[in-house]
Design an enzyme around this catalytic site. Structure first.
Site, PDB file in Angstrom:
ATOM      1  N   ARG A  69       3.892  21.387  87.410  1.00  0.00           N
ATOM      2  CA  ARG A  69       5.017  21.738  86.540  1.00  0.00           C
ATOM      3  C   ARG A  69       6.002  20.584  86.502  1.00  0.00           C
ATOM      4  NH1 ARG A  69       8.080  24.679  88.950  1.00  0.00           N
ATOM      5  NH2 ARG A  69       6.817  25.184  90.767  1.00  0.00           N
ATOM      6  N   TYR A 197      -1.056  21.694  81.804  1.00  0.00           N
ATOM      7  CA  TYR A 197      -1.198  22.086  83.213  1.00  0.00           C
ATOM      8  C   TYR A 197      -0.492  23.392  83.580  1.00  0.00           C
ATOM      9  CZ  TYR A 197      -2.001  21.883  88.096  1.00  0.00           C
ATOM     10  OH  TYR A 197      -2.445  22.193  89.357  1.00  0.00           O
ATOM     11  N   HIS A 226       9.724  35.904  91.972  1.00  0.00           N
ATOM     12  CA  HIS A 226       8.648  35.006  92.395  1.00  0.00           C
ATOM     13  C   HIS A 226       8.135  35.496  93.746  1.00  0.00           C
ATOM     14  CE1 HIS A 226       7.402  30.549  93.243  1.00  0.00           C
ATOM     15  NE2 HIS A 226       6.433  31.232  92.674  1.00  0.00           N
ATOM     16  N   SER A 248       6.950  27.563  95.504  1.00  0.00           N
ATOM     17  CA  SER A 248       5.551  27.225  95.247  1.00  0.00           C
ATOM     18  C   SER A 248       5.002  26.364  96.387  1.00  0.00           C
ATOM     19  CB  SER A 248       5.433  26.441  93.940  1.00  0.00           C
ATOM     20  OG  SER A 248       5.968  27.198  92.887  1.00  0.00           O
ATOM     21  N   ALA A 249       3.747  26.641  96.748  1.00  0.00           N
ATOM     22  CA  ALA A 249       3.037  25.877  97.775  1.00  0.00           C
ATOM     23  C   ALA A 249       3.696  25.975  99.159  1.00  0.00           C
ATOM     24  CB  ALA A 249       2.865  24.412  97.349  1.00  0.00           C
ATOM     25  N   THR A 253       0.535  32.772  99.001  1.00  0.00           N
ATOM     26  CA  THR A 253      -0.785  33.359  98.743  1.00  0.00           C
ATOM     27  C   THR A 253      -1.497  33.675 100.064  1.00  0.00           C
ATOM     28  OG1 THR A 253      -0.895  32.164  96.673  1.00  0.00           O
ATOM     29  CG2 THR A 253      -2.977  32.960  97.549  1.00  0.00           C
ATOM     30  N   ASP A 275       1.976  36.234  93.470  1.00  0.00           N
ATOM     31  CA  ASP A 275       2.939  35.257  92.933  1.00  0.00           C
ATOM     32  C   ASP A 275       4.150  35.877  92.232  1.00  0.00           C
ATOM     33  OD1 ASP A 275       3.673  32.528  92.570  1.00  0.00           O
ATOM     34  OD2 ASP A 275       3.011  32.625  90.493  1.00  0.00           O
ATOM     35  N   ASP A 494      -1.497  34.625 112.542  1.00  0.00           N
ATOM     36  CA  ASP A 494      -0.500  35.036 113.531  1.00  0.00           C
ATOM     37  C   ASP A 494       0.805  35.490 112.894  1.00  0.00           C
ATOM     38  OD1 ASP A 494      -1.748  34.895 116.094  1.00  0.00           O
ATOM     39  OD2 ASP A 494      -1.936  32.728 115.759  1.00  0.00           O
TER      40      ASP A 494
END
Ligand code: SAT
Ligand code: MN
Length: 589
Positions: A69, A197, A226, A248-249, A253, A275, A494
């Site tokens: 992005r 993208y 988000h 993000s990242a 997830t 997400d 964990d």
């Protein structure tokens, strides 16, 4: 397929502007998906992978300057500048339409325009919305088939209503200097050009389901966030749903589909979404969440059988990989997976010969996979529940190598909103620009809030006033490092230990100690059995360093200052109360 008159009219108008050779309406059928894949291969946009090792799966290589992005090209175009707020780029709507109309003029000549109706949210839910994206990218069309409830289901939901989200996208020339992702919330419209993208081009995702939806949510009294949505089933069969916002990242997830092991192997995880969450106040005064999406667009590097076995199972077939490495046997590879003994003939994400000695990453750090949510072993039919799932806890998580403790519970909703609003995180490769730079990222929504964030904070407070049984709010941080730069907390599976404490807090069965920044686990209330923590371990992870918190509070004051008088008084009060609590503690010690 029933066509909707307003959609048809808009498609015709857009075709007059963009001049595609062909217009293809997508219905969402399997046969159509196969045709799109074949077209993707014909246009050299997809490389088929080994049909035994990766059935139904393909590799896409994006333009090397179009890999994430681009927030600097993303605009909120409201008639009044202040309505976009100081954290968004702003352009006057008339100017933006004019500028982009020129770029879109004739841009689809020689290309196909795909009409992609999609339903954001479960069918039959009064809360779901319909979006339509027009795009000249077959890669986008394919990804939208995975990421959304696409085609007939959406047009049936729309009926003859005029109200749908309008998205126009073209890859154009992919020129980064002419790249624009413009949002017109008052028209429920997004125009995006010169990027193919992820979040720039799959308009259902950040553009519709967050930026436009957050604006709609404010008008209609709900929240677009988000956040992942996950149910945790205890060994007795009780399911507790939590939602969590992370930039993000930052492992959202992985957390959403964590596999409990060891002492927790009697627990089951049910992933409703990884997400985006749409949150509403139910008639019983609880907060309910639905997932507007139908797939995962996850970060590949770091995803492995060790870190996320459930995702590895999900992506075993029918998956589109973007910008990962390719082995000569037509399998894919990325950093974090075991390296095969023979790496002869490996190609990196740009298709160049690669070896571990080449000093470059094989997969782009923001390389991705797109895969249907239904393929996940922890899929739950609750994903399609029209009313959504009741949320017991909200997590705000960020990437902070120092200061922010492993977990901390807010005193109440208002304090929780303050914890979310003051979140800051070290930047990642999900957005173009430097990584590892600390920036304020309230509720992990900094790049995704479609209006003035001060009003957004006010909206959160307003939602809280309508909740009879609000979720508890927690801040978590898996990313603390010791003096040698090593992570203090093992993370991944964990993290279940922390989730267990959070759930027990929701049911009032875990202990906590009150500190100036919130409730922290009391000694022994967080399970550390069998963990081999580095450094001072838990002590460091749960320490509240007063001086550094004063400094943090000063940074927050600066950030809140950007919003001037629009800032809700409640959050300024929370800020003052934090400083007061820290000062009292300072006097005591
Ligand atoms: O590119 S996306 O915005 O879809 C992914 C992300 O940054 O979270
Ligand atoms: Mn995201």
């Amino acid at each position: 397929m029933n066509k909707n008159a307003s959609v048809e009219k808009w498609v015709e108008e857009t075709a007059r502007l963009t001049r595609p050779d062909r217009i293809v309406w997508l219905t969402g059928s399997d046969a159509e998906y196969e045709q799109l894949l074949a077209e993707g291969v014909r246009l050299n946009q997809l490389i088929p992978l080994d049909s035994a090792k990766h059935p139904g799966s393909y590799l896409h290589r994006s333009h090397p300057e179009d890999v994430a992005r681009t927030e600097q090209n993303t605009y909120i175009c409201t008639p009044v500048r202040g309505d976009a707020g100081p954290t968004n780029n702003w352009m006057d709507p008339a100017e933006a339409y004019d500028k982009l109309r020129r770029l879109f003029s004739g841009v689809m000549k020689g290309r196909t325009m795909y009409v992609i109706p999609h339903l954001l949210g479960p069918p039959g839910s009064p809360f779901s919305k319909v979006g339509v994206e027009l795009t000249d990218s077959v890669y986008v069309a394919i990804n939208m088939q995975i990421m959304t409830r696409l085609g007939t289901v959406a047009l049936e939901h729309l009926g003859d209503s005029h109200s749908f989200l309008k998205g126009l996208h073209s890859c154009g020339t992919l020129d980064p200097r002419q790249r624009y992702i413009c949002h017109f919330p008052q028209d429920l419209t997004v125009w995006s050009i010169n990027s193919g993208y992820g979040g720039n081009a799959l308009l259902s995702k950040k553009c519709f389901a967050l930026r436009i939806a957050s604006w709609l949510g404010r008008q209609e009294g709900w929240l677009a966030e988000h956040m992942f949505i996950t149910g945790i089933e205890d060994p007795k069969g009780q399911v507790t749903y939590i939602a969590g916002a992370f930039p993000s990242a930052c492992g959202k997830t992985n957390l959403a589909m964590l596999r409990p092991t060891g002492a927790y192997s009697g627990y089951k995880i049910w992933c409703v979404g990884d997400d985006i969450a749409w949150l509403r106040v139910g008639i019983d005064g609880r907060l309910y969440a639905t997932n507007p999406e139908a797939g995962f667009f996850g970060v590949a590097p770091g995803t492995s059988p060790q870190t996320n076995p459930n995702m590895m199972a999900a992506i075993a077939k029918n998956t589109i990989f973007t910008n990962v490495a390719l082995a000569p046997d037509r399998t894919v590879w990325w950093e974090g997976l075991d390296l095969p003994a023979d790496i002869k003939g490996f190609l990196d994400w740009q298709g160049r010969p690669w070896s571990p000695n080449s000093g470059q990453k094989a997969a782009h750090p923001n390389s991705r996979f797109t895969t249907p949510i239904k393929q996940s072993p922890v899929f739950t039919p609750k994903w399609n529940s029209p009313e959504g799932v009741p949320i017991s806890a909200i997590l705000f998580g960020a990437r902070r190598s120092t200061l922010v403790p492993l977990v901390c519970e807010a005193f109440n909703w208002q304090h929780g909103v303050y914890l979310g609003a003051t979140m800051s995180s070290e930047t990642t490769s999900a957005a173009a620009g430097a990584t590892g730079v600390l920036r304020q990222d309230p509720m992990a929504m900094l790049p995704f809030c479609g209006y003035n964030m001060a009003d957004y904070f006010g909206h959160w407070l307003k939602i809280g006033r309508r909740l009879k049984a609000p979720p508890k709010i927690f801040r978590v941080n898996w990313f603390r490092r010791d003096a040698h730069g090593r992570f203090l907390w093992p993370g991944f599976g964990d993290n279940m230990r922390v989730l267990k404490w959070i759930i027990d807090r929701c049911y009032g069965t875990a202990g906590a100690q009150e500190t100036p920044i919130g409730y922290l686990p009391s000694i022994n209330s967080l399970d550390t059995d069998g963990l081999n923590l580095s450094g001072q371990g838990m002590e460091e992870l749960l320490a509240v360093d007063r001086e550094s918190w004063f400094k943090e509070a000063r940074r927050q004051t600066e950030f809140f200052g950007k919003f001037g008088t629009r800032m809700p008084a409640e959050l300024l009060l929370e800020q003052q109360m934090l400083i007061d609590r820290l000062s009292v503690q300072a006097q005591r010690t």
